[in-house]
Design a protein around this motif. Structure first.
Motif, PDB file in Angstrom:
ATOM      1  N   ILE A  11       0.851  -1.191   0.000  1.00  0.00           N
ATOM      2  CA  ILE A  11       0.000   0.000   0.000  1.00  0.00           C
ATOM      3  C   ILE A  11       0.888   1.242   0.000  1.00  0.00           C
ATOM      4  O   ILE A  11       1.783   1.375   0.822  1.00  0.00           O
ATOM      5  N   GLY A  12       0.635   2.143  -0.956  1.00  0.00           N
ATOM      6  CA  GLY A  12       1.413   3.367  -1.016  1.00  0.00           C
ATOM      7  C   GLY A  12       2.893   3.139  -1.184  1.00  0.00           C
ATOM      8  O   GLY A  12       3.718   3.911  -0.687  1.00  0.00           O
ATOM      9  N   GLY A  13       3.236   2.063  -1.889  1.00  0.00           N
ATOM     10  CA  GLY A  13       4.648   1.749  -2.114  1.00  0.00           C
ATOM     11  C   GLY A  13       5.320   1.069  -0.941  1.00  0.00           C
ATOM     12  O   GLY A  13       6.525   0.810  -0.983  1.00  0.00           O
ATOM     13  N   LEU A  52      -6.927   1.119   5.808  1.00  0.00           N
ATOM     14  CA  LEU A  52      -7.036   2.437   6.438  1.00  0.00           C
ATOM     15  C   LEU A  52      -5.996   2.608   7.538  1.00  0.00           C
ATOM     16  O   LEU A  52      -5.401   3.681   7.692  1.00  0.00           O
ATOM     17  N   ALA A  53      -5.775   1.558   8.317  1.00  0.00           N
ATOM     18  CA  ALA A  53      -4.784   1.619   9.403  1.00  0.00           C
ATOM     19  C   ALA A  53      -3.396   1.913   8.850  1.00  0.00           C
ATOM     20  O   ALA A  53      -2.628   2.692   9.430  1.00  0.00           O
ATOM     21  N   ILE A  54      -3.071   1.297   7.709  1.00  0.00           N
ATOM     22  CA  ILE A  54      -1.759   1.515   7.101  1.00  0.00           C
ATOM     23  C   ILE A  54      -1.680   2.897   6.458  1.00  0.00           C
ATOM     24  O   ILE A  54      -0.695   3.622   6.637  1.00  0.00           O
ATOM     25  N   ILE A  55      -2.719   3.277   5.710  1.00  0.00           N
ATOM     26  CA  ILE A  55      -2.725   4.581   5.035  1.00  0.00           C
ATOM     27  C   ILE A  55      -2.588   5.721   6.038  1.00  0.00           C
ATOM     28  O   ILE A  55      -1.847   6.687   5.813  1.00  0.00           O
ATOM     29  N   ASN A  56      -3.267   5.606   7.168  1.00  0.00           N
ATOM     30  CA  ASN A  56      -3.207   6.651   8.188  1.00  0.00           C
ATOM     31  C   ASN A  56      -1.830   6.785   8.828  1.00  0.00           C
ATOM     32  O   ASN A  56      -1.527   7.807   9.454  1.00  0.00           O
ATOM     33  N   LYS A  57      -1.003   5.743   8.677  1.00  0.00           N
ATOM     34  CA  LYS A  57       0.325   5.762   9.307  1.00  0.00           C
ATOM     35  C   LYS A  57       1.460   5.798   8.272  1.00  0.00           C
ATOM     36  O   LYS A  57       2.622   5.616   8.630  1.00  0.00           O
ATOM     37  N   LEU A  58       1.124   6.057   6.996  1.00  0.00           N
ATOM     38  CA  LEU A  58       2.149   6.009   5.952  1.00  0.00           C
ATOM     39  C   LEU A  58       3.299   6.984   6.217  1.00  0.00           C
ATOM     40  O   LEU A  58       4.469   6.641   6.051  1.00  0.00           O
ATOM     41  N   ALA A  59       2.977   8.197   6.617  1.00  0.00           N
ATOM     42  CA  ALA A  59       4.021   9.196   6.871  1.00  0.00           C
ATOM     43  C   ALA A  59       4.932   8.740   8.003  1.00  0.00           C
ATOM     44  O   ALA A  59       6.164   8.863   7.921  1.00  0.00           O
ATOM     45  N   TRP A  60       4.329   8.203   9.054  1.00  0.00           N
ATOM     46  CA  TRP A  60       5.116   7.711  10.198  1.00  0.00           C
ATOM     47  C   TRP A  60       5.986   6.530   9.786  1.00  0.00           C
ATOM     48  O   TRP A  60       7.164   6.459  10.165  1.00  0.00           O
ATOM     49  N   ILE A  61       5.423   5.611   8.997  1.00  0.00           N
ATOM     50  CA  ILE A  61       6.181   4.448   8.539  1.00  0.00           C
ATOM     51  C   ILE A  61       7.409   4.880   7.733  1.00  0.00           C
ATOM     52  O   ILE A  61       8.525   4.406   7.955  1.00  0.00           O
TER      53      ILE A  61
END
Length: 243
Positions: A11-13, A52-61
């Protein structure tokens, strides 16, 4: 996506390992040294909730992965004289000396670790000898720290082991009351190993990393966050391990 077990999604690369477990809440981790992403979810969690859980944390990841990428790493060990090694956060130079007697590792002052081995001892066996030295030093430190912290926390472990671990600094089997500490902690400042020891002992009181867990840590080791940050800022080993 499978209903049970483990599956990798992207997700999101970002590649994420999704593990379905008998837990109540989602738990997202970015694991050193490569920044591998792992998401543990309760059985029955829908695909949309996971995404959604992953997308919401993409910047942090991505920030966590960038931090790991920038973190210094020790070079591969050759186990030769002049090579740098660490004990309790202090840098030592390795000195290889020939011996016809028993192999041994000895601290020479505050700057040198002397490795006495026979001339044809392999790199692997030299490393095993050094790791045995680290294990002994950790055992000595644990023997001093454990009675104090068990009394202070009001808990008692049945066993504490030391081993190489690839993804954790420590672990706790709550049912067996058995703790494991990563052998690499012998190379870090002593306050780091003490923090991990206390962290795992607190799991005998509270299983999860929740508000209660943090409150117990705050009460008994007020500077635990500083110790954790120090540990996470130190060089990663040449092997794949962390916490």
């Amino acid at each position: 996506m499978s209903v049970t077990g483990s599956e990798d999604i992207k997700i999101g690369g970002i590649e994420v390992q999704v593990n379905r477990k008998a837990i109540k809440n989602l738990h997202l981790s970015v694991l050193p040294p490569q920044g591998r992403v792992r998401l543990s979810v309760p059985h029955g969690t829908g695909d949309q909730a996971i995404r959604l859980a992953i997308i919401n944390k993409l910047a942090w990841i991505k920030q966590q992965q960038a931090d790991f990428a920038a973190q210094p790493r020790q070079s591969s060990r050759e186990m030769v004289s002049g090579e740098s090694h660490y004990l309790w956060g202090k840098r030592y130079r390795l000195s290889i000396v020939d011996t016809a007697g028993k192999h041994a590792v000895t601290e020479k002052g505050v700057t040198k670790l002397e490795l006495a081995v026979t001339k044809n001892t392999s790199v692997d066996n030299r490393l095993k000898l050094l790791n045995g030295f680290y294990r002994k030093r950790m055992q000595e430190s644990i023997a001093k720290l454990l009675p104090h912290w068990q009394t202070k926390l009001g808990v008692e472990s049945n066993d504490i082991g030391i081993k190489k671990m690839k993804t954790k600094w420590g672990s706790c089997n709550i049912q067996a009351k058995r703790l494991w500490l990563n052998l690499e902690l012998a190379k870090k400042p002593p306050e780091c190993m003490e923090y991990i020891l206390v962290h795992e002992l607190v799991h005998l009181i509270e299983r999860h990393h929740n508000d209660r867990f943090r409150a117990i840590m705050d009460k008994n080791m007020p500077d635990w966050r500083e110790r954790r940050n120090l540990l996470n800022s130190l060089p990663l080993a040449y092997e794949d391990w962390s916490y």
